[in-house]
Scaffold this motif. Structure first.
Motif, short mmCIF file in Angstrom:
data_model
loop_
_atom_site.label_atom_id
_atom_site.label_comp_id
_atom_site.label_asym_id
_atom_site.label_seq_id
_atom_site.Cartn_x
_atom_site.Cartn_y
_atom_site.Cartn_z
N GLY A 61 0.83 -1.20 0.00
CA GLY A 61 0.00 0.00 0.00
C GLY A 61 0.87 1.24 0.00
N TRP A 62 0.22 2.39 -0.16
CA TRP A 62 1.00 3.63 -0.20
C TRP A 62 1.52 4.03 1.18
N VAL A 63 1.01 3.37 2.25
CA VAL A 63 1.56 3.53 3.60
C VAL A 63 1.74 2.12 4.17
N GLU A 64 2.92 1.84 4.71
CA GLU A 64 3.22 0.53 5.28
C GLU A 64 4.06 0.70 6.54
N PHE A 65 3.99 -0.30 7.43
CA PHE A 65 4.92 -0.36 8.54
C PHE A 65 6.23 -0.95 8.05
N VAL A 66 7.35 -0.39 8.51
CA VAL A 66 8.68 -0.89 8.18
C VAL A 66 9.48 -1.01 9.46
N GLU A 67 10.57 -1.75 9.38
CA GLU A 67 11.53 -1.83 10.47
C GLU A 67 12.86 -1.33 9.95
N LEU A 68 13.52 -0.50 10.76
CA LEU A 68 14.87 -0.02 10.47
C LEU A 68 15.79 -0.57 11.54
N TYR A 69 17.04 -0.83 11.16
CA TYR A 69 18.02 -1.34 12.11
C TYR A 69 19.22 -0.40 12.11
N LEU A 70 19.41 0.28 13.26
CA LEU A 70 20.48 1.26 13.40
C LEU A 70 21.16 1.11 14.75
N ASP A 71 22.46 1.07 14.74
CA ASP A 71 23.24 1.03 15.99
C ASP A 71 22.72 -0.04 16.95
N GLY A 72 22.38 -1.21 16.43
CA GLY A 72 21.90 -2.30 17.27
C GLY A 72 20.48 -2.15 17.76
N GLN A 73 19.78 -1.13 17.29
CA GLN A 73 18.40 -0.91 17.70
C GLN A 73 17.45 -1.12 16.53
N GLN A 74 16.24 -1.53 16.86
CA GLN A 74 15.20 -1.72 15.85
C GLN A 74 14.17 -0.60 16.01
N PHE A 75 13.84 0.04 14.89
CA PHE A 75 12.84 1.10 14.88
C PHE A 75 11.66 0.65 14.03
N ASN A 76 10.48 0.67 14.58
CA ASN A 76 9.26 0.36 13.84
C ASN A 76 8.58 1.68 13.49
N VAL A 84 5.79 -2.93 -5.70
CA VAL A 84 4.80 -2.31 -6.56
C VAL A 84 3.80 -1.67 -5.60
N VAL A 85 3.47 -0.41 -5.82
CA VAL A 85 2.63 0.33 -4.89
C VAL A 85 1.20 0.41 -5.42
N ASP A 86 0.25 -0.02 -4.58
CA ASP A 86 -1.17 0.11 -4.88
C ASP A 86 -1.66 1.36 -4.15
N PRO A 87 -1.95 2.46 -4.87
CA PRO A 87 -2.31 3.71 -4.21
C PRO A 87 -3.68 3.68 -3.53
N ALA A 88 -4.44 2.64 -3.74
CA ALA A 88 -5.77 2.55 -3.12
C ALA A 88 -5.74 1.81 -1.78
N ARG A 89 -4.57 1.30 -1.39
CA ARG A 89 -4.51 0.46 -0.18
C ARG A 89 -3.43 0.95 0.78
N THR A 90 -3.57 0.55 2.05
CA THR A 90 -2.56 0.83 3.07
C THR A 90 -2.38 -0.42 3.94
N PHE A 91 -1.22 -0.52 4.54
CA PHE A 91 -0.89 -1.58 5.51
C PHE A 91 -1.25 -2.97 5.01
N ILE A 92 -0.70 -3.35 3.87
CA ILE A 92 -0.96 -4.65 3.26
C ILE A 92 -0.12 -5.74 3.92
N ARG A 93 1.17 -5.44 4.19
CA ARG A 93 2.08 -6.47 4.68
C ARG A 93 2.87 -5.97 5.88
N GLU A 94 2.90 -6.75 6.93
CA GLU A 94 3.69 -6.45 8.12
C GLU A 94 5.16 -6.79 7.86
N PRO A 95 6.10 -6.07 8.50
CA PRO A 95 7.51 -6.44 8.38
C PRO A 95 7.75 -7.84 8.96
#
Length: 171
Positions: A29-44, A151-162
């Motif tokens: 979707g055009w908005v999704e949850f992601v996880e970042l990994y920085l300096d040994g920390q996880q950011f959701n 591929v981004v579906d502009p009509a949807r959000t939060f399709i897939r969790e990290p």
């Protein structure tokens, strides 16, 4: 003489190729949850997947460039809603980018490389650091990060969790 159905067969084959390509990369979707990994920390974080933007930007404050062993580094805090004060991070600067602002002069921003999990894909992407406090989403993923990934579906959000395994490399 050309076969009357040749154009239809070519069209269907092209469409099948596009669908296969979309399935290989994953639809988001055009908005999704992601996880970042920085300096040994996880950011959701919530991320806006923006194919209109070329580069990606991460909401950061206290951005301070410095040198370490003759190399360019940057110190910053990742903004996360609900936290009083995020810890200071330090990352090497991959490069600086010049961003055209809607009003005013160009903005020069440090770019860092960081692992990002989108769906079940773990990739290392380039993001520039800037204060995105006035925006809803702390991370903007531009088309360079999304290429061959989503591929981004502009009509949807939060399709897939990290759903990545931290520590694995994704390129």
């Amino acid at each position: 003489m050309r076969h009357p159905y040749a154009a239809l067969v070519l069209l269907l084959c092209s469409f099948a190729g596009l669908v296969g390509s979309a399935n290989a990369r994953g639809v988001y979707g055009w908005v999704e949850f992601v996880e970042l990994y920085l300096d040994g920390q996880q950011f959701n974080l919530k991320a806006k997947l923006d194919t209109g933007a070329r580069s990606s930007s991460l909401d950061a404050t206290d951005i301070t460039p410095f040198e370490r062993d003759g190399q360019h580094w940057v110190r910053f805090r990742v903004n996360r809603s609900g936290l009083q004060e995020a810890p200071l991070m330090e990352q090497p600067v991959a490069r600086y980018v010049r961003i055209k602002r809607h009003s005013g002069p160009y903005d020069h921003r440090p770019v860092i490389r960081l692992p990002l999990c989108l769906g079940d894909e773990l990739r290392t992407i380039d993001v520039n650091l800037t204060d995105r406090g006035r925006f809803i989403y702390p991370l903007l993923l531009g088309r360079k990060a999304l290429a061959r990934l989503a591929v981004v579906d502009p009509a949807r959000t939060f399709i897939r969790e990290p759903a990545c395994t931290p520590g694995a490399t994704g390129e």
